[in-house]
Design a protein around this motif. Sequence first.
Motif, short mmCIF file in Angstrom:
data_model
loop_
_atom_site.label_atom_id
_atom_site.label_comp_id
_atom_site.label_asym_id
_atom_site.label_seq_id
_atom_site.Cartn_x
_atom_site.Cartn_y
_atom_site.Cartn_z
N LEU A 172 0.83 -1.21 0.00
CA LEU A 172 0.00 0.00 0.00
C LEU A 172 0.86 1.26 0.00
CD1 LEU A 172 -2.80 1.29 0.16
CD2 LEU A 172 -2.68 1.06 2.65
N ASP A 173 1.96 1.25 0.74
CA ASP A 173 2.84 2.41 0.77
C ASP A 173 3.46 2.67 -0.60
OD1 ASP A 173 2.30 2.72 3.44
OD2 ASP A 173 4.07 1.62 4.12
N THR A 174 3.84 1.59 -1.29
CA THR A 174 4.42 1.75 -2.62
C THR A 174 3.40 2.32 -3.60
OG1 THR A 174 5.91 -0.11 -2.19
CG2 THR A 174 5.59 0.54 -4.49
N LYS A 175 2.16 1.85 -3.52
CA LYS A 175 1.12 2.38 -4.42
C LYS A 175 0.85 3.86 -4.14
CE LYS A 175 -1.21 -2.06 -5.08
NZ LYS A 175 -2.47 -2.83 -4.90
N ILE A 176 0.92 4.23 -2.88
CA ILE A 176 0.72 5.65 -2.55
C ILE A 176 1.84 6.49 -3.13
CG2 ILE A 176 0.63 7.30 -0.64
CD1 ILE A 176 -0.79 5.17 1.01
N ASP A 177 3.09 6.02 -3.01
CA ASP A 177 4.23 6.75 -3.58
C ASP A 177 4.13 6.85 -5.10
OD1 ASP A 177 5.29 7.12 -1.07
OD2 ASP A 177 6.57 5.33 -1.16
N SER A 190 10.18 8.46 -4.64
CA SER A 190 10.79 7.78 -3.48
C SER A 190 11.14 6.33 -3.78
CB SER A 190 9.84 7.85 -2.27
OG SER A 190 9.54 9.18 -1.93
N GLY A 191 11.59 6.06 -5.01
CA GLY A 191 12.00 4.71 -5.38
C GLY A 191 10.87 3.72 -5.52
N ALA A 192 9.66 4.21 -5.82
CA ALA A 192 8.51 3.30 -5.92
C ALA A 192 8.58 2.40 -7.14
CB ALA A 192 7.21 4.11 -5.95
N TYR A 193 9.39 2.77 -8.13
CA TYR A 193 9.48 1.98 -9.36
C TYR A 193 10.83 1.29 -9.51
CZ TYR A 193 5.37 4.69 -10.76
OH TYR A 193 4.11 5.28 -10.80
#
Length: 240
Positions: free
Chosen positions: A91-96, A167-170
Amino acid sequence: MSNLSPKSNGNEPHLAPAITIQTTSTNPMATTTSSFANHQRHRSISDSHSPGRTRSNSSPLTPTPSHQSAHIATRQRRSSSIIQHLEPDTLDTKIDQSLNPNVNANWVHQKGAWIIHIVIIMLLKVFFNLTGVLDNDWRWTLTNLTYNVGSYIMFHQVKGTPFEFNSGAYDNLTMWEQIDNGDQYTPSKKFLMLVPIGLFLISTHYSSYNLNLFILNGISCLCVVVPKLAISHRLRVTLY
């Protein structure tokens, strides 16, 4: 039981010698208690010499070292397997990912993004025509191979983004997996999938259907088409 005493005269004191009579107890409860005590003592001695029985009486059951080592080895084999599948984003990654638009992948929807692939193919063909030492069939074959190699590196090899905005989400995703947020068979992805297929057909035609060149062009086409399929989404093949 009567006391045995000798006859006495007159005022002689009456002395009764002590007689000790030894009797044997025949009480069945005493015998049973003694047998039970001997049995318990024998059992405790045998348990002290039997490590297997001592382990069985211990309260928590723990796996043996051999089972632990086998489990660790199995887990290591799974983690070092050749084919791996990435877990879904948290969920945190999707938000980023949703904070800012992904400029690393959204360019495929811009004007001229589709035509640039055709321009690159034409420039490659002109470049190999200028060499003058290759036949036409090899020129088209090299054009196909060069485009496919560059396409594979760009869309399926390089991961992450060159820009630090999410923030490095990808960081764990290729560009193909970033396009359209991972949705499959969108118009842009269909076009990018049809380009190497069409180039393969053109190269095969202009190489006079030479078997060796057909195999070479076919393998290069599969190397860039298969990673674009839905079954290859978030799939990793590690050879080292």
